[in-house]
Design an enzyme around this catalytic site. Structure first.
Site, PDB file in Angstrom:
ATOM      1  N   ASP A  13       0.873  -1.173   0.000  1.00 32.85           N
ATOM      2  CA  ASP A  13       0.000   0.000   0.000  1.00 32.85           C
ATOM      3  C   ASP A  13       0.913   1.227   0.000  1.00 32.85           C
ATOM      4  O   ASP A  13       2.125   1.113   0.235  1.00 32.85           O
ATOM      5  CB  ASP A  13      -0.878  -0.042   1.257  1.00 32.85           C
ATOM      6  CG  ASP A  13      -1.703   1.212   1.443  1.00 32.85           C
ATOM      7  OD1 ASP A  13      -2.382   1.628   0.495  1.00 32.85           O
ATOM      8  OD2 ASP A  13      -1.644   1.793   2.544  1.00 32.85           O
ATOM      9  N   ASP A  15      -0.345   5.054   0.942  1.00 36.94           N
ATOM     10  CA  ASP A  15      -0.691   6.122   1.884  1.00 36.94           C
ATOM     11  C   ASP A  15      -0.663   5.631   3.323  1.00 36.94           C
ATOM     12  O   ASP A  15      -1.382   4.701   3.687  1.00 36.94           O
ATOM     13  CB  ASP A  15      -2.070   6.691   1.553  1.00 36.94           C
ATOM     14  CG  ASP A  15      -2.076   7.402   0.210  1.00 36.94           C
ATOM     15  OD1 ASP A  15      -1.329   8.391   0.072  1.00 36.94           O
ATOM     16  OD2 ASP A  15      -2.794   6.958  -0.706  1.00 36.94           O
TER      17      ASP A  15
END
Length: 231
Positions: A13, A15
């Protein structure tokens, strides 16, 4: 969950996991909420983390009863984020791990709910680093990603981008959000969660996190049969 099983491919991922952009999102959402006399809470943040942009906009509008359409909300936040995102920083321990895995020829991919547009804003000062993540999937821009996290779409699409198309159980996911953990588990993948320190760890267990860490600096690759650090 007890035993870890060997993996050959790794998906990240972005963020709040690679970049500190989750705290920047919070600043932006707080600004918009305060204009209407509302407060953007950590509880609401936990609900929306990992969602695609139109999904999180709708969730915030509904959660705070804001007098805005999704488009109006996104327009307001876009102006704020265009100033905040370019100054984002890489989270502790992340660069060491990604460079180590890349050097050892472990296939690496990015699976972010961000659009390509916001990805470009966030990574403009980190181009060379993000080039190490060969395979990239931008959930909010990719027509193959029909549904955002907690649905498994983004991780299944991202795994399929690898040239040798590994089985889901051969992929290890790194996530910071509950929705991301649920999405990875729904895709049949193990997932290491590095959450916001405010998050109740019981929620990470309920979501199905294979392993939960305080920081990426604490990760030991050999737990998943990845090459260990030499230092």
């Amino acid at each position: 969950m007890g035993a870890f099983t060997p993996v050959t491919h790794v998906l990240f991922d972005m963020d709040g996991l690679i970049l500190n952009t989750e705290e920047l999102y919070t600043i932006g959402f707080e600004k918009v909420a305060s204009r209407y006399g509302k407060k953007f809470t950590f509880e609401l943040k936990c609900q929306i983390m990992g969602q695609q942009s139109r999904e999180f906009a709708a969730s915030i509008i509904q959660g705070l009863d804001l007098p805005l359409t999704v488009e109006e909300f996104l327009d307001e936040t876009r102006a704020i984020f265009s100033e905040l995102f370019p100054v984002c920083k890489i989270m502790p321990g992340v660069e060491k791990l990604i460079r180590h895995l890349h050097k050892n020829k472990i296939p690496l991919g990015l699976a972010t709910s961000s659009s390509k547009e916001t990805y470009d804003l966030k990574t403009q000062n980190h181009h060379a680093f993000f080039d190490l993540l060969t395979y990239k999937t931008w959930g909010s821009s990719d027509p193959q990603v029909k549904l955002g996290k907690p649905h498994p779409d983004i991780f299944l699409v991202a795994a399929n981008r690898f040239s040798d198309k590994p089985e889901p159980e051969k992929c290890l996911v790194f996530e910071d959000s509950l929705n991301g953990v649920r999405a990875a588990r729904a895709a049949g993948m193990q997932v290491v969660m590095v959450p916001d320190p405010r998050l109740d760890r019981a929620l990470a267990r309920e979501a199905g996190a294979t392993l939960t860490l305080d920081s990426m600096e604490d990760f030991r690759p050999e737990l998943f049969s990845l090459p260990p650090y030499n230092d």
